[in-house]
Write a protein that holds these residues in place. Structure first.
Motif, PDB file in Angstrom:
ATOM      1  N   TYR A  35      38.681  34.239  47.876  1.00  0.00           N
ATOM      2  CA  TYR A  35      39.946  33.938  48.527  1.00  0.00           C
ATOM      3  C   TYR A  35      39.689  32.955  49.672  1.00  0.00           C
ATOM      4  CZ  TYR A  35      42.608  37.657  46.225  1.00  0.00           C
ATOM      5  OH  TYR A  35      43.259  38.433  45.299  1.00  0.00           O
ATOM      6  N   ASN A  95      41.343  49.358  37.881  1.00  0.00           N
ATOM      7  CA  ASN A  95      42.357  48.795  38.756  1.00  0.00           C
ATOM      8  C   ASN A  95      42.131  49.162  40.208  1.00  0.00           C
ATOM      9  OD1 ASN A  95      44.013  47.497  36.806  1.00  0.00           O
ATOM     10  ND2 ASN A  95      44.570  49.531  36.088  1.00  0.00           N
TER      11      ASN A  95
ATOM     12  N   TYR B  33      49.485  47.188  48.395  1.00  0.00           N
ATOM     13  CA  TYR B  33      48.388  47.539  49.287  1.00  0.00           C
ATOM     14  C   TYR B  33      48.758  47.216  50.739  1.00  0.00           C
ATOM     15  CZ  TYR B  33      45.913  46.406  44.869  1.00  0.00           C
ATOM     16  OH  TYR B  33      45.514  46.307  43.564  1.00  0.00           O
ATOM     17  N   TYR B  50      49.824  52.892  43.479  1.00  0.00           N
ATOM     18  CA  TYR B  50      49.781  52.504  42.077  1.00  0.00           C
ATOM     19  C   TYR B  50      51.057  53.085  41.479  1.00  0.00           C
ATOM     20  CZ  TYR B  50      47.766  51.465  37.543  1.00  0.00           C
ATOM     21  OH  TYR B  50      47.527  50.948  36.306  1.00  0.00           O
ATOM     22  N   ASP B  96      48.554  45.506  36.943  1.00  0.00           N
ATOM     23  CA  ASP B  96      47.433  46.142  36.253  1.00  0.00           C
ATOM     24  C   ASP B  96      46.498  45.094  35.691  1.00  0.00           C
ATOM     25  OD1 ASP B  96      49.092  49.005  34.688  1.00  0.00           O
ATOM     26  OD2 ASP B  96      48.587  48.511  36.753  1.00  0.00           O
ATOM     27  N   ALA B  97      45.217  45.314  35.883  1.00  0.00           N
ATOM     28  CA  ALA B  97      44.220  44.336  35.435  1.00  0.00           C
ATOM     29  C   ALA B  97      44.305  44.008  33.942  1.00  0.00           C
ATOM     30  CB  ALA B  97      42.811  44.811  35.793  1.00  0.00           C
ATOM     31  N   PRO B  98      44.648  44.968  33.062  1.00  0.00           N
ATOM     32  CA  PRO B  98      44.745  44.562  31.654  1.00  0.00           C
ATOM     33  C   PRO B  98      45.746  43.448  31.422  1.00  0.00           C
ATOM     34  CG  PRO B  98      44.674  46.936  31.821  1.00  0.00           C
ATOM     35  CD  PRO B  98      44.803  46.415  33.215  1.00  0.00           C
ATOM     36  N   ILE B 101      44.217  39.080  35.287  1.00  0.00           N
ATOM     37  CA  ILE B 101      42.962  39.481  35.923  1.00  0.00           C
ATOM     38  C   ILE B 101      43.186  40.409  37.103  1.00  0.00           C
ATOM     39  CG2 ILE B 101      41.814  37.381  35.182  1.00  0.00           C
ATOM     40  CD1 ILE B 101      42.072  36.337  38.052  1.00  0.00           C
ATOM     41  N   GLY B 102      44.419  40.675  37.440  1.00  0.00           N
ATOM     42  CA  GLY B 102      44.707  41.621  38.509  1.00  0.00           C
ATOM     43  C   GLY B 102      44.451  41.096  39.898  1.00  0.00           C
ATOM     44  N   GLU B 103      44.560  39.773  40.085  1.00  0.00           N
ATOM     45  CA  GLU B 103      44.324  39.258  41.435  1.00  0.00           C
ATOM     46  C   GLU B 103      45.429  39.739  42.373  1.00  0.00           C
ATOM     47  OE1 GLU B 103      45.463  37.564  38.924  1.00  0.00           O
ATOM     48  OE2 GLU B 103      46.534  35.708  39.509  1.00  0.00           O
ATOM     49  N   GLN B 104      45.078  39.831  43.631  1.00  0.00           N
ATOM     50  CA  GLN B 104      46.027  40.287  44.634  1.00  0.00           C
ATOM     51  C   GLN B 104      46.736  39.102  45.275  1.00  0.00           C
ATOM     52  OE1 GLN B 104      44.171  42.994  47.419  1.00  0.00           O
ATOM     53  NE2 GLN B 104      43.436  44.336  45.783  1.00  0.00           N
ATOM     54  N   TYR B 105      48.026  39.272  45.477  1.00  0.00           N
ATOM     55  CA  TYR B 105      48.837  38.284  46.169  1.00  0.00           C
ATOM     56  C   TYR B 105      49.180  38.845  47.543  1.00  0.00           C
ATOM     57  CZ  TYR B 105      49.513  36.057  41.625  1.00  0.00           C
ATOM     58  OH  TYR B 105      49.316  35.427  40.425  1.00  0.00           O
ATOM     59  N   PHE B 106      48.891  38.071  48.571  1.00  0.00           N
ATOM     60  CA  PHE B 106      49.082  38.551  49.926  1.00  0.00           C
ATOM     61  C   PHE B 106      50.346  37.995  50.556  1.00  0.00           C
ATOM     62  CE2 PHE B 106      45.239  40.836  51.145  1.00  0.00           C
ATOM     63  CZ  PHE B 106      44.374  40.509  50.118  1.00  0.00           C
TER      64      PHE B 106
END
Lengths: 110, 115
Positions: A35, A95, B33, B50, B96-98, B101-106
């Motif tokens: 990041y 996850n 999160y 979750y 969900d990663a499936p 890729i499950g990247e996080q957005y802030f």
């Protein structure tokens, strides 16, 4: 505990190439993320590696070696706007949330 | 544009006075999160949802609580802020990663000052 290590600070010249290293010792591994975070702003996603090798995305590339617990982020043709902190983060499994390193503060100078 | 929104961007509160930070998202992500980030430190996960399942980190102080009334909104309540709670608070979302890729957005973060 989980351990993710990055250099604290780096300085590089505009137009040059810089490599930011990240080593990790974690209880699991299901992907490594890089990041970018400008001062006072939120982190933004740059790249993702889950298999060994190099992922290229424009001026930015990221490499992973799972056997060595090692990744690097390569920034080419550096621009002043690339001055920021670069955070390495590991997802331990499935996850689960990411575990972040402390970040590397990159200063690009003219 | 789809995004993660945090309000307020800057919050000043007094020592011991309860404060609530809010986060909303238009990404329809099922995971949300809350992180605390102090200067020159890594973001520290406080808790995450979750879907409706709440997951508290073992070292998150009891002083910190969270609510997620629906998919889009999540709140961070600090019941009795101390001087050590001054920090940037980041909200993030992911799928969900499936799926991908499950990247996080802030979100842009809320900078909390305690006086």
């Amino acid at each position: 505990g989980q351990n993710i290590d990055q250099p604290t600070e780096m300085t590089a010249t505009e137009g040059a190439i810089v490599q930011i290293n990240c080593t990790y010792q974690t209880s699991g591994f299901n992907g490594l993320f890089w990041y970018q975070q400008h001062a006072g702003e939120a982190p933004t996603f740059l790249s993702y590696n889950v298999l060994d090798g190099l992922e290229e995305k424009g001026r930015f590339s990221s490499f992973l070696s799972r056997s060595k617990g090692y990744s690097y982020l390569l920034l080419k043709e550096l621009q002043m706007k690339d001055s920021a902190s670069y955070l390495c983060a590991v997802r331990l499994s499935g996850n689960t949330p990411l575990v972040f390193g402390k970040g590397t503060r990159l200063s690009v100078i003219a | 544009d789809a995004m993660v929104i945090q309000n307020p961007r800057y919050q000043v509160t007094q020592f011991g006075k309860p404060v609530t930070l809010s986060c909303s998202q238009t990404l329809n992500h099922n995971v949300m999160y809350w992180y605390q980030q102090k200067s020159s430190q890594a973001p520290k996960l406080l808790f995450h949802y979750y879907d409706k399942d709440f997951n508290n980190e073992a070292d998150t102080p009891d002083n910190f609580q969270s609510r997620r009334p629906n998919t889009s909104f999540c709140f961070l309540d600090i019941r009795s802020p101390g001087l050590g709670d001054a920090a940037m608070y980041l909200c993030a979302t992911s799928r969900d990663a499936p799926v991908g890729i499950g990247e996080q957005y802030f979100g842009p973060g809320t900078r909390l000052t305690v006086t």
